[in-house]
Design a protein around this motif. Structure first.
Motif, mmCIF file in Angstrom:
data_model
loop_
_atom_site.group_PDB
_atom_site.id
_atom_site.type_symbol
_atom_site.label_atom_id
_atom_site.label_comp_id
_atom_site.label_asym_id
_atom_site.label_seq_id
_atom_site.Cartn_x
_atom_site.Cartn_y
_atom_site.Cartn_z
ATOM 1 N N TYR A 25 1.115 -1.491 -0.186
ATOM 2 C CA TYR A 25 -0.096 0.006 -0.037
ATOM 3 C C TYR A 25 0.982 0.765 -0.357
ATOM 4 O O TYR A 25 0.429 1.747 -0.472
ATOM 5 C CB TYR A 25 -0.402 -0.463 1.490
ATOM 6 N N LYS A 26 1.967 1.435 0.818
ATOM 7 C CA LYS A 26 2.947 2.648 0.901
ATOM 8 C C LYS A 26 3.359 2.544 -0.343
ATOM 9 O O LYS A 26 3.966 3.453 -0.650
ATOM 10 C CB LYS A 26 3.755 2.376 1.915
ATOM 11 N N ILE A 27 3.817 1.507 -0.892
ATOM 12 C CA ILE A 27 4.560 1.441 -2.469
ATOM 13 C C ILE A 27 3.503 2.137 -3.270
ATOM 14 O O ILE A 27 4.032 2.987 -4.173
ATOM 15 C CB ILE A 27 4.776 0.277 -2.759
ATOM 16 N N LYS A 28 2.781 1.513 -3.767
ATOM 17 C CA LYS A 28 1.878 2.243 -4.753
ATOM 18 C C LYS A 28 1.165 3.208 -4.190
ATOM 19 O O LYS A 28 1.307 3.864 -5.466
ATOM 20 C CB LYS A 28 -0.092 0.972 -4.325
ATOM 21 N N LYS A 29 0.521 3.848 -3.573
ATOM 22 C CA LYS A 29 0.918 5.561 -3.112
ATOM 23 C C LYS A 29 1.665 6.597 -2.921
ATOM 24 O O LYS A 29 1.626 7.325 -2.424
ATOM 25 C CB LYS A 29 0.045 5.656 -1.160
ATOM 26 N N ARG A 30 3.023 5.719 -2.553
ATOM 27 C CA ARG A 30 4.431 6.685 -3.055
ATOM 28 C C ARG A 30 4.158 6.975 -1.133
ATOM 29 O O ARG A 30 4.832 8.058 -1.702
ATOM 30 C CB ARG A 30 4.455 7.391 -4.046
ATOM 31 N N GLU A 31 4.134 7.056 -0.571
ATOM 32 C CA GLU A 31 4.167 7.221 0.509
ATOM 33 C C GLU A 31 5.746 6.789 1.012
ATOM 34 O O GLU A 31 5.991 6.048 0.867
ATOM 35 C CB GLU A 31 3.727 6.831 1.000
ATOM 36 N N LYS A 32 6.576 7.871 1.964
ATOM 37 C CA LYS A 32 7.057 7.811 2.966
ATOM 38 C C LYS A 32 7.045 6.290 3.887
ATOM 39 O O LYS A 32 5.713 6.670 5.105
ATOM 40 C CB LYS A 32 8.501 8.625 3.089
ATOM 41 N N PHE A 33 7.933 5.393 4.232
ATOM 42 C CA PHE A 33 8.455 4.901 5.201
ATOM 43 C C PHE A 33 8.163 5.231 6.574
ATOM 44 O O PHE A 33 8.049 4.847 7.533
ATOM 45 C CB PHE A 33 9.061 3.202 5.430
ATOM 46 N N PHE A 34 9.279 6.391 6.773
ATOM 47 C CA PHE A 34 9.826 6.893 8.035
ATOM 48 C C PHE A 34 9.250 8.347 7.054
ATOM 49 O O PHE A 34 10.046 9.500 7.027
ATOM 50 C CB PHE A 34 11.084 7.225 8.287
ATOM 51 N N PRO A 35 8.622 9.546 7.828
ATOM 52 C CA PRO A 35 8.286 10.560 7.347
ATOM 53 C C PRO A 35 9.405 11.540 7.628
ATOM 54 O O PRO A 35 9.318 12.834 7.379
ATOM 55 C CB PRO A 35 7.155 11.132 7.732
#
Length: 145
Positions: A25-35
């Motif tokens: 999910y985080k890869i698909k949404k291009r979210e950072k793992f560690f903000p």
């Protein structure tokens, strides 16, 4: 004992699957793992290393457990009887691994689930285990002193 084995494998692999879903999910949404991490190269490295580790866990833990589902349903366990060739003291995790050798000099490492006293080198063991995930329980344990 089979129910405890099912619960153990279900919990262990359920947690793994949830982690994989969150990772994807985080890869698909291009979210950072560690903000708070500002280095994009380090973030990319963490994603790649995390993906490789998760793929390894899926291939070596989750898929074999899935292949053992028919064996658990039909209670079709493999049986091995032999001498322990490694020590495995009882601990609080409720599971531990022990290596045993039978008369044919076949060595196998099995993760024991359930209650069992300390296993020391030379103890006589009889185990039932699942063939793909190598997780099982003790049928008979004779301590040799």
């Amino acid at each position: 004992m089979g129910k405890i084995l099912m619960i153990y494998l279900g919990f262990r692999n359920g947690v793994t699957i949830i982690i994989v879903i969150v990772y994807l999910y985080k890869i698909k949404k291009r979210e950072k793992f560690f903000p708070k991490l500002d280095d994009p190269q380090l973030e990319t490295g963490i994603k790649i290393i995390g993906g490789v580790l998760l793929a390894g866990v899926l291939v070596f833990c989750t898929i074999p457990a899935g292949m053992d589902i028919p064996n658990m349903i039909h209670e079709d366990y493999l049986y091995i009887e032999g001498d322990a060739i490694s020590n495995s003291p009882e601990d609080t995790r409720y599971s531990r691994a022990v290596t045993i050798e039978n008369e044919d000099e076949k060595k196998i490492t099995i993760e024991i689930v359930g209650t069992c006293s300390d296993v020391t080198y030379g103890d006589k063991l009889a185990l039932k285990y699942l063939p793909h995930s190598k997780v099982g329980f003790v049928v008979k344990h004779e301590t040799v002193e």
